[in-house]
Design an enzyme around this catalytic site. Structure first.
Site, PDB file in Angstrom:
ATOM      1  N   ASN A   9     -15.756 -23.162  60.291  1.00  0.00           N
ATOM      2  CA  ASN A   9     -15.707 -24.369  60.969  1.00  0.00           C
ATOM      3  C   ASN A   9     -15.471 -25.397  59.817  1.00  0.00           C
ATOM      4  O   ASN A   9     -16.534 -25.729  59.434  1.00  0.00           O
ATOM      5  CB  ASN A   9     -16.657 -24.562  62.174  1.00  0.00           C
ATOM      6  CG  ASN A   9     -16.725 -25.863  62.666  1.00  0.00           C
ATOM      7  OD1 ASN A   9     -15.747 -26.798  62.507  1.00  0.00           O
ATOM      8  ND2 ASN A   9     -17.893 -26.539  63.377  1.00  0.00           N
ATOM      9  N   LYS A  11     -14.966 -28.334  60.008  1.00  0.00           N
ATOM     10  CA  LYS A  11     -15.473 -29.816  60.449  1.00  0.00           C
ATOM     11  C   LYS A  11     -14.225 -30.838  59.738  1.00  0.00           C
ATOM     12  O   LYS A  11     -13.102 -30.469  59.826  1.00  0.00           O
ATOM     13  CB  LYS A  11     -16.933 -30.063  60.004  1.00  0.00           C
ATOM     14  CG  LYS A  11     -17.650 -28.928  60.488  1.00  0.00           C
ATOM     15  CD  LYS A  11     -19.339 -29.397  60.434  1.00  0.00           C
ATOM     16  CE  LYS A  11     -20.053 -27.971  61.106  1.00  0.00           C
ATOM     17  NZ  LYS A  11     -21.250 -28.257  61.171  1.00  0.00           N
ATOM     18  N   HIS A  94     -19.649 -28.022  70.525  1.00  0.00           N
ATOM     19  CA  HIS A  94     -20.350 -27.998  69.390  1.00  0.00           C
ATOM     20  C   HIS A  94     -21.297 -29.136  69.373  1.00  0.00           C
ATOM     21  O   HIS A  94     -21.038 -30.263  70.010  1.00  0.00           O
ATOM     22  CB  HIS A  94     -19.314 -28.384  67.927  1.00  0.00           C
ATOM     23  CG  HIS A  94     -20.088 -27.982  66.788  1.00  0.00           C
ATOM     24  ND1 HIS A  94     -20.961 -28.950  66.354  1.00  0.00           N
ATOM     25  CD2 HIS A  94     -19.901 -27.116  66.026  1.00  0.00           C
ATOM     26  CE1 HIS A  94     -21.448 -28.547  65.064  1.00  0.00           C
ATOM     27  NE2 HIS A  94     -20.868 -27.307  64.966  1.00  0.00           N
ATOM     28  N   GLU A  96     -22.245 -31.073  67.532  1.00  0.00           N
ATOM     29  CA  GLU A  96     -21.835 -32.320  66.733  1.00  0.00           C
ATOM     30  C   GLU A  96     -21.292 -33.425  67.899  1.00  0.00           C
ATOM     31  O   GLU A  96     -21.060 -34.556  67.999  1.00  0.00           O
ATOM     32  CB  GLU A  96     -21.156 -32.190  65.409  1.00  0.00           C
ATOM     33  CG  GLU A  96     -22.141 -32.106  64.368  1.00  0.00           C
ATOM     34  CD  GLU A  96     -21.434 -31.152  63.398  1.00  0.00           C
ATOM     35  OE1 GLU A  96     -20.243 -31.096  63.527  1.00  0.00           O
ATOM     36  OE2 GLU A  96     -22.373 -30.501  62.650  1.00  0.00           O
ATOM     37  N   GLU A 165     -25.816 -21.730  67.926  1.00  0.00           N
ATOM     38  CA  GLU A 165     -26.046 -22.695  66.768  1.00  0.00           C
ATOM     39  C   GLU A 165     -27.421 -23.602  67.013  1.00  0.00           C
ATOM     40  O   GLU A 165     -27.321 -24.558  67.642  1.00  0.00           O
ATOM     41  CB  GLU A 165     -25.000 -23.307  66.583  1.00  0.00           C
ATOM     42  CG  GLU A 165     -23.626 -22.910  66.343  1.00  0.00           C
ATOM     43  CD  GLU A 165     -22.517 -23.599  65.357  1.00  0.00           C
ATOM     44  OE1 GLU A 165     -22.068 -23.159  64.346  1.00  0.00           O
ATOM     45  OE2 GLU A 165     -22.360 -24.623  65.850  1.00  0.00           O
ATOM     46  N   GLY A 171     -26.317 -27.517  58.982  1.00  0.00           N
ATOM     47  CA  GLY A 171     -26.062 -28.272  57.704  1.00  0.00           C
ATOM     48  C   GLY A 171     -27.367 -28.703  56.961  1.00  0.00           C
ATOM     49  O   GLY A 171     -27.411 -29.595  56.131  1.00  0.00           O
ATOM     50  N   SER A 209     -26.390 -22.650  58.965  1.00  0.00           N
ATOM     51  CA  SER A 209     -26.679 -22.552  57.548  1.00  0.00           C
ATOM     52  C   SER A 209     -26.439 -20.897  57.155  1.00  0.00           C
ATOM     53  O   SER A 209     -27.111 -20.558  56.603  1.00  0.00           O
ATOM     54  CB  SER A 209     -28.132 -23.074  57.351  1.00  0.00           C
ATOM     55  OG  SER A 209     -28.042 -24.547  57.372  1.00  0.00           O
TER      56      SER A 209
HETATM   57  P1  13P Z   1     -23.413 -25.255  58.586  1.00  0.00           P
HETATM   58  O1  13P Z   1     -22.909 -23.761  58.369  1.00  0.00           O
HETATM   59  O2  13P Z   1     -22.844 -26.043  57.719  1.00  0.00           O
HETATM   60  O3  13P Z   1     -24.744 -25.266  58.795  1.00  0.00           O
HETATM   61  O4  13P Z   1     -22.652 -25.290  59.946  1.00  0.00           O
HETATM   62  C1  13P Z   1     -22.839 -24.646  61.184  1.00  0.00           C
HETATM   63  C2  13P Z   1     -21.864 -25.014  61.936  1.00  0.00           C
HETATM   64  O5  13P Z   1     -22.283 -26.238  62.838  1.00  0.00           O
HETATM   65  C3  13P Z   1     -20.615 -24.346  62.425  1.00  0.00           C
HETATM   66  O6  13P Z   1     -20.215 -24.796  63.551  1.00  0.00           O
END
Ligand code: 13P
Length: 247
Positions: A9, A11, A94, A96, A165, A171, A209
């Site tokens: 992903n 982002k 997601h 976010e 997740e 992150g 992560s």
């Molecule tokens: P990270 O791997 O940067 O923690 O992000 C995970 C994520 O949100 C994947 O959709």
């Protein structure tokens, strides 16, 4: 046994030049891959990425899809448009988007429905916040989030991908231990079993992560069928190490 799925992903990162360099570095190693690999690129780069991965082992994914079919929804992207472009997978719900765009369980369920109707596999994200984990309601939260999607999608539910997740692990460099992740994955698997006789074939990905150092341990868990990788998916060497761990 089904092949594992490692999805990057990206982002809101990258540009045309970095996308090309990253994909070239990945594709140089693709002959060795034992798992499915996808990249979920920003909407504006889907067409570029499509051109670069056509005929290769990498599958094209989007990071979102509209809950609406078509019409006056400025800035939105319809599932049919993604399908038109050759998109195979789309992340929905997601954390976010739930957090910054106020997406509710109902909206996420609708997005999954739109994707499925267009022949796109929704990657349905679920996960608890730190406060929810500390309050001991992780199971309740992830089950509620998945239940909304199951309820809206009935017999198509075996066509989805689920991504667990934990919000506190995204992150942050904090990863759920393999045991913690497996525990939640088993809960989600049981919930899918109650909804479909094909629950075993649903991929349940771990995200949060996941990196080159911890991927093998996570991917060794019986109900972890792959990863949804953020930061580490932007570095070719790290993403390739995660892919190599998925067998
Ligand atoms: P990270 O791997 O940067 O923690 O992000 C995970 C994520 O949100 C994947 O959709």
């Amino acid at each position: 046994m089904k092949k594992k799925l490692i999805a990057g992903n990206w982002k809101m990162n990258g540009n045309a030049a970095s996308n090309q360099a990253l994909l070239q570095a990945l594709l140089a190693q693709s002959a060795d891959w034992q798992c499915r690999v996808a990249v979920c690129a920003p909407m504006v780069y889907l067409d570029q990425v499509k051109g670069l991965i056509q005929g290769t082992a990498i599958e094209l994914g989007a990071q979102d899809v509209s809950a609406h079919a078509a019409g006056a929804y400025t800035g939105e992207t319809a599932a049919d448009m993604l399908k038109d472009l050759g998109v195979r997978l789309a992340i929905v719900g997601h954390s976010e988007r739930r957090q910054y765009h106020a997406e509710t369980d109902a909206v996420v369920a609708l997005k999954a429905q739109r994707a499925l109707a267009a022949g796109i596999t929704p990657i349905v994200c679920v996960g608890e916040t730190l406060a929810e984990r500390e309050a001991g309601i992780t199971e309740e939260v992830v089950k509620r989030q998945l239940a909304a999607v199951i309820h809206a999608n009935g017999h198509c539910i075996s066509e989805i991908v689920v991504a667990y997740e934990p919000v506190w692990a995204i992150g942050t460099g904090k990863t759920a231990t393999p045991e913690m992740a497996q525990q939640v994955h088993a809960i989600l698997r049981a919930q899918l079993h109650a909804a479909t006789e094909h629950a075993a074939r649903v991929h349940i990905l771990y995200g949060g992560s996941m990196n080159a150092a911890n991927a093998a341990e996570l991917l060794a868990q019986p109900d972890i069928d792959g990863g949804l990788v953020g930061g580490a998916a932007l570095k070719a060497a790290d993403f390739l190490t995660i892919i190599a761990a998925a067998r």
